[in-house]
Design a protein around this motif. Structure first.
Motif, PDB file in Angstrom:
ATOM      1  N   GLU A 277      -3.612  42.904  56.011  1.00 36.98           N
ATOM      2  CA  GLU A 277      -4.358  42.195  57.069  1.00 36.98           C
ATOM      3  C   GLU A 277      -5.394  41.265  56.458  1.00 36.98           C
ATOM      4  N   THR A 278      -6.087  41.761  55.403  1.00 40.27           N
ATOM      5  CA  THR A 278      -7.095  40.917  54.747  1.00 40.27           C
ATOM      6  C   THR A 278      -6.434  39.691  54.133  1.00 40.27           C
ATOM      7  N   THR A 279      -5.281  39.895  53.472  1.00 38.77           N
ATOM      8  CA  THR A 279      -4.568  38.770  52.867  1.00 38.77           C
ATOM      9  C   THR A 279      -4.225  37.729  53.924  1.00 38.77           C
ATOM     10  N   ARG A 280      -3.715  38.203  55.065  1.00 41.60           N
ATOM     11  CA  ARG A 280      -3.309  37.274  56.132  1.00 41.60           C
ATOM     12  C   ARG A 280      -4.496  36.508  56.694  1.00 41.60           C
ATOM     13  N   MET A 281      -5.646  37.183  56.768  1.00 44.66           N
ATOM     14  CA  MET A 281      -6.832  36.486  57.257  1.00 44.66           C
ATOM     15  C   MET A 281      -7.281  35.426  56.251  1.00 44.66           C
ATOM     16  N   ILE A 282      -7.360  35.851  54.970  1.00 45.19           N
ATOM     17  CA  ILE A 282      -7.877  34.919  53.954  1.00 45.19           C
ATOM     18  C   ILE A 282      -7.004  33.659  53.884  1.00 45.19           C
ATOM     19  N   ARG A 283      -5.685  33.861  53.913  1.00 45.26           N
ATOM     20  CA  ARG A 283      -4.797  32.690  53.733  1.00 45.26           C
ATOM     21  C   ARG A 283      -4.894  31.713  54.905  1.00 45.26           C
ATOM     22  N   ASN A 284      -5.420  32.185  56.030  1.00 47.45           N
ATOM     23  CA  ASN A 284      -5.435  31.365  57.244  1.00 47.45           C
ATOM     24  C   ASN A 284      -6.870  31.169  57.748  1.00 47.45           C
ATOM     25  N   TYR A 285      -7.708  30.611  56.895  1.00 47.74           N
ATOM     26  CA  TYR A 285      -9.093  30.271  57.250  1.00 47.74           C
ATOM     27  C   TYR A 285      -9.938  31.480  57.651  1.00 47.74           C
ATOM     28  N   GLY A 286      -9.532  32.666  57.202  1.00 45.81           N
ATOM     29  CA  GLY A 286     -10.329  33.856  57.518  1.00 45.81           C
ATOM     30  C   GLY A 286     -10.167  34.281  58.967  1.00 45.81           C
ATOM     31  N   SER A 287      -9.029  33.894  59.559  1.00 50.57           N
ATOM     32  CA  SER A 287      -8.891  34.064  60.991  1.00 50.57           C
ATOM     33  C   SER A 287      -7.676  34.917  61.361  1.00 50.57           C
ATOM     34  N   LYS A 288      -7.885  35.855  62.289  1.00 46.63           N
ATOM     35  CA  LYS A 288      -6.771  36.641  62.831  1.00 46.63           C
ATOM     36  C   LYS A 288      -6.360  36.012  64.168  1.00 46.63           C
ATOM     37  N   ILE A 289      -7.385  35.652  64.919  1.00 49.88           N
ATOM     38  CA  ILE A 289      -7.154  34.995  66.212  1.00 49.88           C
ATOM     39  C   ILE A 289      -7.619  33.554  66.062  1.00 49.88           C
ATOM     40  N   LYS A 290      -6.791  32.625  66.475  1.00 51.30           N
ATOM     41  CA  LYS A 290      -7.065  31.199  66.294  1.00 51.30           C
ATOM     42  C   LYS A 290      -8.480  30.833  66.753  1.00 51.30           C
ATOM     43  N   TYR A 291      -9.181  30.142  65.859  1.00 48.27           N
ATOM     44  CA  TYR A 291     -10.541  29.644  66.092  1.00 48.27           C
ATOM     45  C   TYR A 291     -11.615  30.738  66.086  1.00 48.27           C
ATOM     46  N   TYR A 292     -11.242  31.962  65.688  1.00 45.11           N
ATOM     47  CA  TYR A 292     -12.238  33.019  65.484  1.00 45.11           C
ATOM     48  C   TYR A 292     -12.142  33.446  64.020  1.00 45.11           C
ATOM     49  N   ASN A 293     -13.208  33.238  63.252  1.00 47.88           N
ATOM     50  CA  ASN A 293     -13.141  33.424  61.802  1.00 47.88           C
ATOM     51  C   ASN A 293     -13.958  34.637  61.371  1.00 47.88           C
ATOM     52  N   GLU A 294     -13.264  35.616  60.796  1.00 45.75           N
ATOM     53  CA  GLU A 294     -13.930  36.882  60.453  1.00 45.75           C
ATOM     54  C   GLU A 294     -14.427  36.918  59.019  1.00 45.75           C
ATOM     55  N   VAL A 295     -13.713  36.232  58.114  1.00 45.88           N
ATOM     56  CA  VAL A 295     -14.147  36.178  56.707  1.00 45.88           C
ATOM     57  C   VAL A 295     -14.060  34.728  56.242  1.00 45.88           C
ATOM     58  N   VAL A 296     -14.693  34.469  55.070  1.00 49.94           N
ATOM     59  CA  VAL A 296     -14.651  33.110  54.524  1.00 49.94           C
ATOM     60  C   VAL A 296     -13.280  32.935  53.859  1.00 49.94           C
ATOM     61  N   GLY A 297     -12.390  32.309  54.563  1.00 49.30           N
ATOM     62  CA  GLY A 297     -11.010  32.208  54.077  1.00 49.30           C
ATOM     63  C   GLY A 297     -10.689  30.862  53.467  1.00 49.30           C
ATOM     64  N   MET A 298      -9.398  30.596  53.370  1.00 51.33           N
ATOM     65  CA  MET A 298      -8.938  29.338  52.792  1.00 51.33           C
ATOM     66  C   MET A 298      -7.650  28.931  53.510  1.00 51.33           C
ATOM     67  N   ASN A 299      -7.170  27.749  53.207  1.00 51.20           N
ATOM     68  CA  ASN A 299      -5.863  27.360  53.729  1.00 51.20           C
ATOM     69  C   ASN A 299      -4.845  27.570  52.623  1.00 51.20           C
ATOM     70  N   SER A 300      -4.118  28.671  52.674  1.00 48.49           N
ATOM     71  CA  SER A 300      -3.102  28.951  51.661  1.00 48.49           C
ATOM     72  C   SER A 300      -1.901  29.586  52.338  1.00 48.49           C
ATOM     73  N   ARG A 301      -1.218  28.771  53.147  1.00 48.46           N
ATOM     74  CA  ARG A 301      -0.103  29.314  53.930  1.00 48.46           C
ATOM     75  C   ARG A 301       1.226  28.869  53.331  1.00 48.46           C
ATOM     76  N   LEU A 302       2.162  29.779  53.325  1.00 48.37           N
ATOM     77  CA  LEU A 302       3.542  29.422  52.979  1.00 48.37           C
ATOM     78  C   LEU A 302       4.087  28.667  54.197  1.00 48.37           C
ATOM     79  N   ASP A 303       4.785  27.546  53.958  1.00 47.38           N
ATOM     80  CA  ASP A 303       5.258  26.806  55.139  1.00 47.38           C
ATOM     81  C   ASP A 303       6.680  27.221  55.519  1.00 47.38           C
ATOM     82  N   GLU A 304       7.067  26.855  56.730  1.00 50.02           N
ATOM     83  CA  GLU A 304       8.355  27.293  57.284  1.00 50.02           C
ATOM     84  C   GLU A 304       9.553  26.770  56.491  1.00 50.02           C
TER      85      GLU A 304
END
Ligand SMILES: Cc1ncc(COP(=O)(O)O)c(C=O)c1O
Length: 369
Positions: free
Chosen positions: A208-235
């Motif tokens: 869960e932490t990995t998924r948050m960090i890779r997506n701007y620290g966010s689990k729910i769009k536009y709500y940021n729980e940790v200081v994340g980054m943009n590191s997403r694998l693309d489709e």
């Protein structure tokens, strides 16, 4: 006059057997119209976790990011030291530096070129907070000794699996002993067509932490729980990685068969060290590196005969210009000697046994055999 034309690697040839399926998969993504964090990524994550035998997998943008995120998942304190092999690709060490921690380099075992477990304990200090190992060239580290030391000192393990997709130690897959950071850089045994990576983990919390960090620290769009980054694998990358994952074992087996040719043909040459084979290790030969004092001359001889080679790597990390201040005055003679003598021979899915026999013939000629 060159008689042969054997490239070290050809990504076009390597991907040719997958081309039609990849084109179908990419066209599926184009039609779906969903390009970031969609069903292809979710399916690839499930399939790759199953392949590795890990509980979870999160796709990220690169192998370097997977290492950086692994360090963030561990929440190490400021000033932490991280043990890492002196003989590795620079990315492993960069990840530690990027996070503000201190890389503590440990010499490799000259037989395996991997971190020497017997040297780890003396490098541990009260500041040591993690051990980062690298399964270099596609050979697993001696994970039983390393995990024993790690658990005795209560240190988490991060595995840099950028070169070890499918490699095993005592039957167990690399990436399952700690947090497993994978790269899918195009040349890897499982390679994308661009940058891509993944972090495999064993606990839901770490995933869960990995998924948050890779997506701007966010689990729910536009709500940021940790200081994340943009590191997403693309489709797109996920879709084609799914195609190639289905045949990863075949790719690895092909490389192992080519390695057998090298062992058969090149054993017994005095100034030529072949990669160590041991019953504990299931090697996947991301790289087949030989070592010789005549490395540069041998490389030139092969080049003039039409055979491509590479050097992994020409300069040891602690001697790189970028690392001058970090490791100033430190010496790692075993690692340095590997860098001075190592030569990587062709061993791709695109090569045939006959081509490898031709490479061996030229090498034997060079050594007067
Ligand atoms: C040992 C090792 N670690 C990390 C990396 C970094 O992977 P990436 O290029 O996907 O960031 C590589 C890539 O070449 C590698 O070989």
């Amino acid at each position: 006059m060159k008689d042969l034309e054997i490239p070290y690697e050809s990504l076009a040839l390597l991907n040719e057997p997958f081309r039609e399926e990849i084109e179908t998969a990419l066209s599926r993504v184009v039609k779906k119209g969903w390009y970031i964090l969609g069903s292809e990524v979710a399916d690839f994550e499930k399939e790759f976790a199953a392949y590795v035998g890990a509980s979870h997998c999160a796709g990220v943008a690169s192998g370097l990011d997977a290492l950086i995120i692994a360090l963030q998942v561990l929440k190490l304190p400021a000033g932490a030291e991280v043990i890492v092999p002196a003989n590795t690709y620079i990315a492993t060490i960069l990840a530690i530096l990027r996070e503000g921690f201190t890389p503590v380099l440990v010499e490799p075992d000259p037989a395996t070129c991997n971190i020497d477990p017997r040297r780890i304990e003396s490098a541990i200090t009260p500041l040591t907070k993690a051990i980062m190992v690298v399964h270099l060239y596609g050979k697993a580290c001696e994970m039983d000794l390393i995990s024993e030391i790690a658990s005795r000192h209560k240190l988490p393990i991060i595995e840099d699996c950028a070169q070890s997709h499918g490699a095993k130690f005592k039957g167990r897959m690399t990436g399952t002993w700690g947090l497993g950071a994978f790269s899918f850089y195009p040349t890897k045994n499982l390679g994308a067509m661009g940058d891509a990576g993944a972090l495999v983990t064993q606990s839901q919390g770490d995933d869960e932490t990995t998924r948050m960090i890779r997506n701007y620290g966010s689990k729910i769009k536009y709500y940021n729980e940790v200081v994340g980054m943009n590191s997403r694998l693309d489709e797109m990358q996920a879709a084609l990685l799914r195609v190639k994952l289905r045949r990863l074992d075949e790719v690895n087996e092909h490389k192992r068969k080519l390695a057998e040719v090298y062992y058969l043909e090149l054993s017994g040459i005095a100034d030529l060290i072949l990669p160590k084979v041991s019953p504990e290790c299931h090697d996947v030969y991301h790289i087949f590196n030989v070592r010789t004092g005549a490395r540069d001359r041998l490389r030139e001889h092969l080049r003039s005969s039409g055979i491509g080679t590479e050097i992994h790597y020409p300069v040891a990390p602690h001697l790189q210009k970028a690392m001058k201040e970090q490791f100033s005055g430190m010496k790692f003679p075993i690692s340095e000697s590997i860098h001075q003598t190592t030569l990587s021979l062709p061993i791709s899915f695109c090569h045939s046994k006959e081509q490898i026999k031709s490479v061996c013939k030229v090498i034997k000629g060079f050594f007067g055999k």
